[in-house]
Design a protein around this motif. Structure first.
Motif, PDB file in Angstrom:
ATOM      1  N   GLU A   1       0.817  -1.218   0.000  1.00 48.04           N
ATOM      2  CA  GLU A   1       0.000   0.000   0.000  1.00 48.04           C
ATOM      3  C   GLU A   1       0.851   1.269   0.000  1.00 48.04           C
ATOM      4  OE1 GLU A   1      -3.339  -0.028   2.578  1.00 48.04           O
ATOM      5  OE2 GLU A   1      -3.884  -2.069   2.041  1.00 48.04           O
ATOM      6  N   GLY A   2       1.914   1.278  -0.796  1.00 44.26           N
ATOM      7  CA  GLY A   2       2.745   2.465  -0.965  1.00 44.26           C
ATOM      8  C   GLY A   2       3.892   2.585   0.011  1.00 44.26           C
ATOM      9  N   ALA A   3       3.910   1.771   1.050  1.00 47.68           N
ATOM     10  CA  ALA A   3       4.991   1.830   2.037  1.00 47.68           C
ATOM     11  C   ALA A   3       6.124   0.905   1.623  1.00 47.68           C
ATOM     12  CB  ALA A   3       4.464   1.446   3.415  1.00 47.68           C
ATOM     13  N   ASP A   4       7.288   1.128   2.216  1.00 42.69           N
ATOM     14  CA  ASP A   4       8.421   0.242   1.962  1.00 42.69           C
ATOM     15  C   ASP A   4       8.139  -1.135   2.554  1.00 42.69           C
ATOM     16  OD1 ASP A   4       9.821   2.266   0.718  1.00 42.69           O
ATOM     17  OD2 ASP A   4      10.817   2.923   2.566  1.00 42.69           O
ATOM     18  N   ALA A   5       8.530  -2.153   1.842  1.00 42.63           N
ATOM     19  CA  ALA A   5       8.303  -3.520   2.304  1.00 42.63           C
ATOM     20  C   ALA A   5       9.128  -3.813   3.555  1.00 42.63           C
ATOM     21  CB  ALA A   5       8.662  -4.512   1.203  1.00 42.63           C
ATOM     22  N   GLU A   6       8.498  -4.511   4.510  1.00 41.14           N
ATOM     23  CA  GLU A   6       9.203  -4.953   5.712  1.00 41.14           C
ATOM     24  C   GLU A   6       9.567  -6.417   5.514  1.00 41.14           C
ATOM     25  OE1 GLU A   6       7.416  -3.821   9.444  1.00 41.14           O
ATOM     26  OE2 GLU A   6       6.125  -2.395   8.406  1.00 41.14           O
TER      27      GLU A   6
ATOM     28  N   VAL B   1       2.215 -23.343   4.969  1.00 40.88           N
ATOM     29  CA  VAL B   1       2.015 -21.922   4.690  1.00 40.88           C
ATOM     30  C   VAL B   1       2.746 -21.489   3.427  1.00 40.88           C
ATOM     31  CG1 VAL B   1       2.114 -19.580   5.644  1.00 40.88           C
ATOM     32  CG2 VAL B   1       1.998 -21.542   7.187  1.00 40.88           C
ATOM     33  N   GLN B   2       2.066 -20.666   2.641  1.00 44.38           N
ATOM     34  CA  GLN B   2       2.649 -19.990   1.481  1.00 44.38           C
ATOM     35  C   GLN B   2       2.492 -18.492   1.712  1.00 44.38           C
ATOM     36  OE1 GLN B   2       0.850 -21.201  -2.210  1.00 44.38           O
ATOM     37  NE2 GLN B   2       1.909 -19.652  -3.435  1.00 44.38           N
ATOM     38  N   THR B   3       3.435 -17.673   1.201  1.00 47.83           N
ATOM     39  CA  THR B   3       3.367 -16.230   1.451  1.00 47.83           C
ATOM     40  C   THR B   3       3.542 -15.425   0.162  1.00 47.83           C
ATOM     41  OG1 THR B   3       5.742 -15.998   1.874  1.00 47.83           O
ATOM     42  CG2 THR B   3       4.338 -16.534   3.758  1.00 47.83           C
ATOM     43  N   ASP B   4       2.992 -14.198   0.193  1.00 52.95           N
ATOM     44  CA  ASP B   4       3.174 -13.234  -0.888  1.00 52.95           C
ATOM     45  C   ASP B   4       3.173 -11.836  -0.297  1.00 52.95           C
ATOM     46  OD1 ASP B   4       3.372 -14.123  -3.720  1.00 52.95           O
ATOM     47  OD2 ASP B   4       1.585 -15.296  -3.178  1.00 52.95           O
ATOM     48  N   THR B   5       4.064 -10.989  -0.791  1.00 54.84           N
ATOM     49  CA  THR B   5       4.054  -9.564  -0.478  1.00 54.84           C
ATOM     50  C   THR B   5       3.871  -8.828  -1.791  1.00 54.84           C
ATOM     51  OG1 THR B   5       5.523  -9.845   1.429  1.00 54.84           O
ATOM     52  CG2 THR B   5       5.343  -7.633   0.504  1.00 54.84           C
ATOM     53  N   LEU B   6       2.800  -8.030  -1.883  1.00 54.55           N
ATOM     54  CA  LEU B   6       2.418  -7.437  -3.159  1.00 54.55           C
ATOM     55  C   LEU B   6       2.266  -5.926  -3.045  1.00 54.55           C
ATOM     56  CD1 LEU B   6      -0.439  -9.959  -4.064  1.00 54.55           C
ATOM     57  CD2 LEU B   6       1.952 -10.094  -4.778  1.00 54.55           C
ATOM     58  N   ASP B   7       2.507  -5.248  -4.143  1.00 50.29           N
ATOM     59  CA  ASP B   7       2.163  -3.834  -4.228  1.00 50.29           C
ATOM     60  C   ASP B   7       0.668  -3.741  -4.513  1.00 50.29           C
ATOM     61  OD1 ASP B   7       4.797  -2.942  -3.861  1.00 50.29           O
ATOM     62  OD2 ASP B   7       5.241  -3.164  -6.006  1.00 50.29           O
ATOM     63  N   GLY B   8       0.024  -2.749  -3.928  1.00 51.95           N
ATOM     64  CA  GLY B   8      -1.408  -2.596  -4.163  1.00 51.95           C
ATOM     65  C   GLY B   8      -2.130  -2.207  -2.896  1.00 51.95           C
TER      66      GLY B   8
ATOM     67  N   ARG C   1      -7.878  -3.025   0.110  1.00 53.84           N
ATOM     68  CA  ARG C   1      -9.300  -2.713  -0.067  1.00 53.84           C
ATOM     69  C   ARG C   1      -9.796  -3.113  -1.448  1.00 53.84           C
ATOM     70  NH1 ARG C   1     -12.077   3.268   0.794  1.00 53.84           N
ATOM     71  NH2 ARG C   1     -14.183   2.691   0.114  1.00 53.84           N
ATOM     72  N   SER C   2      -8.990  -2.879  -2.475  1.00 55.69           N
ATOM     73  CA  SER C   2      -9.425  -3.167  -3.839  1.00 55.69           C
ATOM     74  C   SER C   2      -8.850  -4.465  -4.403  1.00 55.69           C
ATOM     75  CB  SER C   2      -9.035  -2.009  -4.769  1.00 55.69           C
ATOM     76  OG  SER C   2      -7.625  -1.787  -4.732  1.00 55.69           O
ATOM     77  N   ASP C   3      -7.730  -4.908  -3.860  1.00 61.10           N
ATOM     78  CA  ASP C   3      -7.009  -6.024  -4.481  1.00 61.10           C
ATOM     79  C   ASP C   3      -7.129  -7.351  -3.735  1.00 61.10           C
ATOM     80  OD1 ASP C   3      -6.124  -4.202  -6.368  1.00 61.10           O
ATOM     81  OD2 ASP C   3      -4.283  -3.736  -5.262  1.00 61.10           O
ATOM     82  N   LEU C   4      -7.654  -7.325  -2.509  1.00 63.15           N
ATOM     83  CA  LEU C   4      -7.682  -8.552  -1.707  1.00 63.15           C
ATOM     84  C   LEU C   4      -8.580  -9.615  -2.321  1.00 63.15           C
ATOM     85  CD1 LEU C   4      -6.981 -10.221   0.772  1.00 63.15           C
ATOM     86  CD2 LEU C   4      -8.794  -9.007   2.025  1.00 63.15           C
ATOM     87  N   MET C   5      -9.841  -9.283  -2.608  1.00 69.62           N
ATOM     88  CA  MET C   5     -10.753 -10.292  -3.138  1.00 69.62           C
ATOM     89  C   MET C   5     -10.344 -10.789  -4.520  1.00 69.62           C
ATOM     90  SD  MET C   5     -12.566 -11.018  -0.657  1.00 69.62           S
ATOM     91  CE  MET C   5     -13.438 -12.292  -1.546  1.00 69.62           C
TER      92      MET C   5
END
Length: 276
Positions: free
Chosen positions: A194-199, A217-224, A227-231
């Motif tokens: 959401e516009g912040a630097d990735a941790e 467990v599987q993981t993803d860190t995404l730009d976006g 509110r609009s991209d989760l579903m």
């Protein structure tokens, strides 16, 4: 551990799914179920003033409300009891006449481990003139966690966890792991920057915690934006359930639920595990 499940009965397609989910989980966990009706029949069909150009929406709402009748509620109660009997699940008392359709649910929730209800039906069927306020009331009075079902059933084999990094978001993960409603479910954690630097360690730490509880467990860190991209992402990865906690704190409603949570409730086509 789940030993008592509360089920909201509204005579809508969500009710059938709630009943199926409740009895399946009760069977897996040897739990009791309690059904509570959540419709004030005297207010159905009374759609308030609508903005110019919203006449079609109002007509659609009245048509949806017309499907929810006293006979429909009684049929939903009978179906709930029959389903519990068929699954050999203990069915506790059911409240019927309530001036406030959510009063019985709030009262009963304090002695239940999980509440199952079609939260989206509050918006879709106009059970109240202020859906946001009704949902906030449920949450502030302690109705949580909530399994908010969709209007069609799907077995839960994969759960997508929306992790913002907030304390409330972490609590939602912890609550889901401790309840362990579906012991064999596969987990997929997603974090939107959401516009912040990735941790770099944010998602890794959450995944380690889930793995410590024995989950794959599987993981993803995404730009976006969540509110609009989760579903859309949940559909992309074919998740059967979305686990969410609060992540935004601004106005009163957003403090209690979060902007993303409210928008997701309104549009979700798969169940949500909400722990605020």
């Amino acid at each position: 551990m789940i030993k008592r499940i509360l089920v909201g009965l509204g005579g809508t397609p969500f009710t059938k799914v709630s009943t199926q989910c409740a009895t399946e989980l009760a069977g897996m966990h040897d739990a009791q179920t309690t059904g509570v009706t959540v419709v004030d029949l005297s207010k159905l069909g009374k759609v308030g003033p609508v903005p110019a150009g919203a006449g079609i929406y109002a007509k659609r709402m009245r048509e949806r409300q017309a499907r929810v009748t006293r006979e429909g509620i009684e049929a939903a109660i009978d179906a709930f009891k029959s389903h519990c009997s068929a699954q050999k699940v203990v069915c506790r008392r059911i409240e019927y006449e309530q001036k406030d359709p959510f009063t019985a649910m709030i009262a009963e929730a304090r002695y239940n481990d999980l509440t199952i209800f079609g939260l989206r039906s509050i918006f879709d069927y106009g059970f109240t003139s202020d859906p946001d306020k009704a949902i906030v009331k449920l949450v502030t009075q302690g109705v949580r966690p909530i399994l908010a079902v969709a209007d069609t059933y799907r077995p839960v084999r994969k759960a997508l966890i929306a992790y913002s990094g907030s304390m409330e978001s972490a609590k939602a993960i912890r609550h889901f792991l401790h309840l362990k409603p579906w012991p064999d479910v596969k987990l997929h954690i997603v974090h939107f920057n959401e516009g912040a630097d990735a941790e770099p360690f944010l998602v890794k730490d959450a995944a380690d915690f889930c793995q410590a509880h024995g989950f794959e467990v599987q993981t993803d860190t995404l730009d976006g934006q969540a509110r609009s991209d989760l579903m859309p992402f949940a559909r992309e990865v074919d998740a059967d359930l979305v686990v969410m906690g609060n992540s935004v704190q601004k106005t009163l409603i957003k403090q209690l639920l979060g902007d993303t949570v409210l928008e997701t409730i309104k549009s979700a086509d798969r169940p949500l595990f909400l722990s605020q």
